[in-house]
Design an enzyme around this catalytic site. Structure first.
Site, PDB file in Angstrom:
ATOM      1  N   LYS A  74      10.313  60.518  33.344  1.00 47.99           N
ATOM      2  CA  LYS A  74      10.036  59.045  33.319  1.00 47.99           C
ATOM      3  C   LYS A  74      10.384  58.314  34.484  1.00 47.99           C
ATOM      4  O   LYS A  74      11.103  58.877  35.370  1.00 47.99           O
ATOM      5  CB  LYS A  74      10.974  58.472  32.029  1.00 47.99           C
ATOM      6  CG  LYS A  74      12.266  58.576  32.142  1.00 47.99           C
ATOM      7  CD  LYS A  74      13.215  57.619  32.946  1.00 47.99           C
ATOM      8  CE  LYS A  74      14.363  57.909  33.034  1.00 47.99           C
ATOM      9  NZ  LYS A  74      15.394  56.994  33.987  1.00 47.99           N
ATOM     10  N   ASP A  82      17.755  58.010  26.958  1.00 50.13           N
ATOM     11  CA  ASP A  82      16.495  58.235  27.535  1.00 50.13           C
ATOM     12  C   ASP A  82      15.714  59.467  26.457  1.00 50.13           C
ATOM     13  O   ASP A  82      14.494  59.397  26.654  1.00 50.13           O
ATOM     14  CB  ASP A  82      16.495  58.880  28.897  1.00 50.13           C
ATOM     15  CG  ASP A  82      16.895  57.813  29.842  1.00 50.13           C
ATOM     16  OD1 ASP A  82      16.821  56.578  29.588  1.00 50.13           O
ATOM     17  OD2 ASP A  82      17.236  58.232  30.915  1.00 50.13           O
TER      18      ASP A  82
END
Length: 311
Positions: free
Chosen positions: A17, A145
């Protein structure tokens, strides 16, 4: 699912990401910070193959240097498998083989992607069938995350980053990533941010306790407009990361001199992400940065979150 029907191997894939926007709140009494971030999943993937076993183990391969990664119970992938086994009551183990493409300690969530893919792979391998929502709940226990690595796409994260709301994103964004030959500790960068704010208390606004993502960021993502997004990309951790590693500033300057719309330290660093206007611009930028002897890769986003792959 009976033991006779269980598959011999499950292959799951999860993306790395970028935080195209990251605002860090004030230091809280518990020593943590709330954040507001806009996540985008990008086309760098962690591939996990899960095999039945009596205990828990993990091995790594791939284009990334994995020599420093833990192979014991402190590894996030093993933690994910053990958490799922504990919650579901599964009594066996798993052998995990991880093919890594996301930089280690690079601010791109590679370990979180490992954990997300492991949850999905083991849930399928073991026939525990917890479902996506319960897996996301388990993911939040493993790290901020990890839920996003399961979700993918584009999302707004608040709280510790794990309270997710999908965000509309149109089109495709082209990224050029410069990978460092060193890692950076996320806790160290956050501590440096606190010191940075103390040093510059008279010059900067006090941090909000409950930060939020700026509306223009969401507008740019919804429009699919890279030039618009370049104007509003932001990372509160960039200043402390640059203070700790001045080399990152030189990389940012080089990229912006060679056609990047904008550059930013990814997460807590040290990966530097450049937003290109289009695929051709990304290729030109990759060539220029490679000529300066940087390790460079291209990626696009947004992409899907963790999913099962049919080998």
């Amino acid at each position: 699912m009976t033991s006779l029907a269980r598959p011999r191997m499950i292959h799951a894939r999860a993306p790395g990401k970028l935080n195209v926007f990251l605002k860090v709140g004030a230091l809280l009494d518990d020593g943590y910070h709330d954040v507001a971030t806009a996540y985008q999943a990008v086309s760098l993937y962690e591939d996990i193959r899960a095999y039945p076993a009596d205990d828990f183990s993990v091995a790594f391969s791939g284009s990334i240097d994995t020599s420093g990664l833990a192979l014991d119970g402190s590894n996030l992938a093993i933690k994910a498998a053990q958490l799922l086994a504990r919650v579901s009551g599964y009594r066996g183990g798993v052998r995990l083989e991880v093919d890594k493409s996301v930089p280690v300690a690079g601010g791109m969530g590679g370990g979180s992607a490992d954990a997300a893919a492991t949850l999905l792979a083991c849930d399928t391998l073991w026939g525990t069938d917890l479902g996506r929502e319960e897996l996301i709940s388990l993911a939040a226990q493993l790290g901020a995350d990890v839920p996003f690595a399961l979700m993918g796409g584009t999302a707004v994260g608040t709280g510790r980053g794990d309270q997710l709301s999908p965000a509309l994103a149109k089109g495709q964004f082209h990224w050029v990533l410069v990978l460092a030959d060193f890692g950076m500790s996320t806790p160290t960068v956050y501590s440096e941010l606190d010191r940075h704010r103390e040093r510059h208390a008279l010059d900067i606004y006090p941090a909000e306790r409950v930060p939020s993502v700026d509306a223009p960021v969401l507008h740019a993502l919804r429009a699919g407009d890279p030039a618009m997004l370049a104007e509003v990309m932001h990372n509160d951790l960039q200043a402390p990361a640059l203070h700790l590693e001045s080399r990152l500033g030189q990389v940012l300057e080089l990229g912006e001199e060679n056609g990047a719309l904008a550059g930013m330290v990814s997460g807590s660093g040290p990966t530097v992400a450049f937003l290109a206007p289009d695929a051709d611009g990304a290729l030109d930028l990759q060539v220029a940065l490679s000529a300066a002897r940087h390790r460079v890769i291209r990626a696009t986003g947004p992409v899907h979150g963790a999913r099962i792959i049919s080998d």
